[in-house]
Design a protein around this motif. Sequence first.
Motif, PDB file in Angstrom:
ATOM      1  N   LEU A 111       2.882   2.798  -8.747  1.00 38.17           N
ATOM      2  CA  LEU A 111       3.168   1.938  -7.595  1.00 38.17           C
ATOM      3  C   LEU A 111       4.505   2.306  -6.946  1.00 38.17           C
ATOM      4  O   LEU A 111       5.064   1.529  -6.167  1.00 38.17           O
ATOM      5  CB  LEU A 111       3.193   0.470  -8.034  1.00 38.17           C
ATOM      6  CG  LEU A 111       1.892  -0.068  -8.630  1.00 38.17           C
ATOM      7  CD1 LEU A 111       2.075  -1.489  -9.138  1.00 38.17           C
ATOM      8  CD2 LEU A 111       0.763  -0.013  -7.601  1.00 38.17           C
ATOM      9  N   LEU A 153       3.306  -4.844  -1.512  1.00 42.18           N
ATOM     10  CA  LEU A 153       1.928  -4.593  -1.932  1.00 42.18           C
ATOM     11  C   LEU A 153       1.013  -5.756  -1.560  1.00 42.18           C
ATOM     12  O   LEU A 153      -0.148  -5.546  -1.168  1.00 42.18           O
ATOM     13  CB  LEU A 153       1.880  -4.350  -3.446  1.00 42.18           C
ATOM     14  CG  LEU A 153       2.503  -3.044  -3.942  1.00 42.18           C
ATOM     15  CD1 LEU A 153       2.642  -3.058  -5.465  1.00 42.18           C
ATOM     16  CD2 LEU A 153       1.665  -1.843  -3.498  1.00 42.18           C
ATOM     17  N   HIS A 157      -1.916  -5.484   1.306  1.00 44.11           N
ATOM     18  CA  HIS A 157      -3.153  -5.357   0.523  1.00 44.11           C
ATOM     19  C   HIS A 157      -4.367  -5.468   1.443  1.00 44.11           C
ATOM     20  O   HIS A 157      -4.374  -6.249   2.408  1.00 44.11           O
ATOM     21  CB  HIS A 157      -3.206  -6.446  -0.547  1.00 44.11           C
ATOM     22  CG  HIS A 157      -4.125  -6.136  -1.673  1.00 44.11           C
ATOM     23  ND1 HIS A 157      -5.499  -6.245  -1.573  1.00 44.11           N
ATOM     24  CD2 HIS A 157      -3.872  -5.695  -2.944  1.00 44.11           C
ATOM     25  CE1 HIS A 157      -6.048  -5.909  -2.719  1.00 44.11           C
ATOM     26  NE2 HIS A 157      -5.081  -5.572  -3.577  1.00 44.11           N
TER      27      HIS A 157
END
Length: 538
Positions: A111, A153, A157
């Motif tokens: 990530l 994130l 998303h």
Amino acid sequence: MIVKSDVIIIGAGIAGLVAAYECLNQEKSVLILDRNTEEHLGGLAKLSFGGMALVGTPLQKRLGIKDTPEIALDDWHSFADFGPNDLYPKLWAEQYVNESLGQVFHWLGSLNLHFFPVVNWVERGLYKRGNSVPRYHVLWGTGYRLVERFVELLKKHKHAKNLKIIFEHKVTDLIKENGRIVGCIAEQEKTGNKELSFYADHVMVATGGITGCLKKVREHWYKPWGEAPKEMLNGSHPFADGLVHDAVKKHGGNLTHLDKMWNYAAGIPNPNPEFEGHGLSLIPCKSALWLDHSGRRIGPEPMMTGFDTNELCRRISRLEKPYTWQLLNWRIAAKELAVSGSEHNPMIRDRKLVSFLREVLLGNHRLVRQLQKESDHFIVANNLQELTDKMNQLNGDQSIDYEVLKKEVTQYDDVIRRGKGLWNDDQLRRIQHARSWRSDRVRTCSPKPILHPGAGPLIAIKLRLITRKSLGGIQTDLQSRALDTLGAHIPGLYAIGEAAGFGGGGASGFKSLEGTFLSGCILTARAAAKSIKNNISQ
């Protein structure tokens, strides 16, 4: 109209954010309820230093550190001092050492979250073995970057429309129907005059622990240590008050090990407090003399950080007065002093590598000057008599006698002057041990007399015990499902992160190896999301 989500997460700290991310990956609809304002999204993780205890990583191997889950688990049990009934804490400890490499280190790397290429050696152990090898990894960007990245994130998303976050709402109870937790009741934090009901198939408690409530800290203080100190600082947050713990208990959940806490010995009042009793946790200097309220060196074994934080807190809690002093000089402070957290480590937080290395090599004079300017508990003086006068002035009494203080310092300095071969002071022996590891060597001074004329002004720091983490909490199994007092699962209810004692209601046992908190949040959150994905709820 009843609004229902697939998952409700109570608390928007790092455990809650990780759980939300994993649930969005399953295309679940997620509602996060948090007591604080949007600017505080991420909770204490956002303010943390970002250290994680990880096992068998490529960084360790690159530095020649041979670490395995077997070694780590042996260290863990040594510090934890588990009892015979600690089934789930033991299972979570085993899961942690086996899964931290893949489920934390490599997963975060995927990530775009990476660690500084130095592994620190903390909690080495004093009377019992702690970390037998260095395994404390610092996230490049601190906990601030960890939170920042997960917020990114979640916002970007592909299923971001499935996520809703409601701030400034305090959950006061859970909703139970036919033996299953099906939602929760919340009220607006500021007004508290309107109760709202929220429903979901799965409810996760991610609210942190109880150490933000000093009343509960004292109530659950570890009894063999006697009474809690009369004065403590809050290094957590008032919202970490165990309110949802009480709701879980009301509905049959099992709360365990609330008397196990991870506090720190070196707190000062926050110069910019956000709430009453708000403290800053210093990383105290190894080369400083640790003194009691009268200016006498605490003994017979000298107190020193880096080996057993829990033992430092025990010893301080037994002292006559609830505060201590560290005495040092500018040379020591510039090389060794640090404040735990992202706020006072901007070079690491903002990922300014050159500036960070400059501070490591040349000394962090910026931080020392900042504390001198902002904190009345950080006293700077040109000589010992002036320092004594200023210490007494801060106390409002004459508890420190100049001659007593002078004797303590000169005796220590005399030992240093005899030469390394004659250093029979235990603090000096431990300083030598710390300097034998390369990452500690650059942050630990080679011993020189404190009253050395070229070492800069003298410094005294008045310290109090400061609360931080709950090591106990809501008992869970390895799927992060909350358990009742008989060990059965409570359908629909999960606990993650600090609310679950970082797994099992107390995975660390009596003492933590340090760095097991952020990574414990990640592991428990991912376990809960996986349980939901596999529909393990009954």
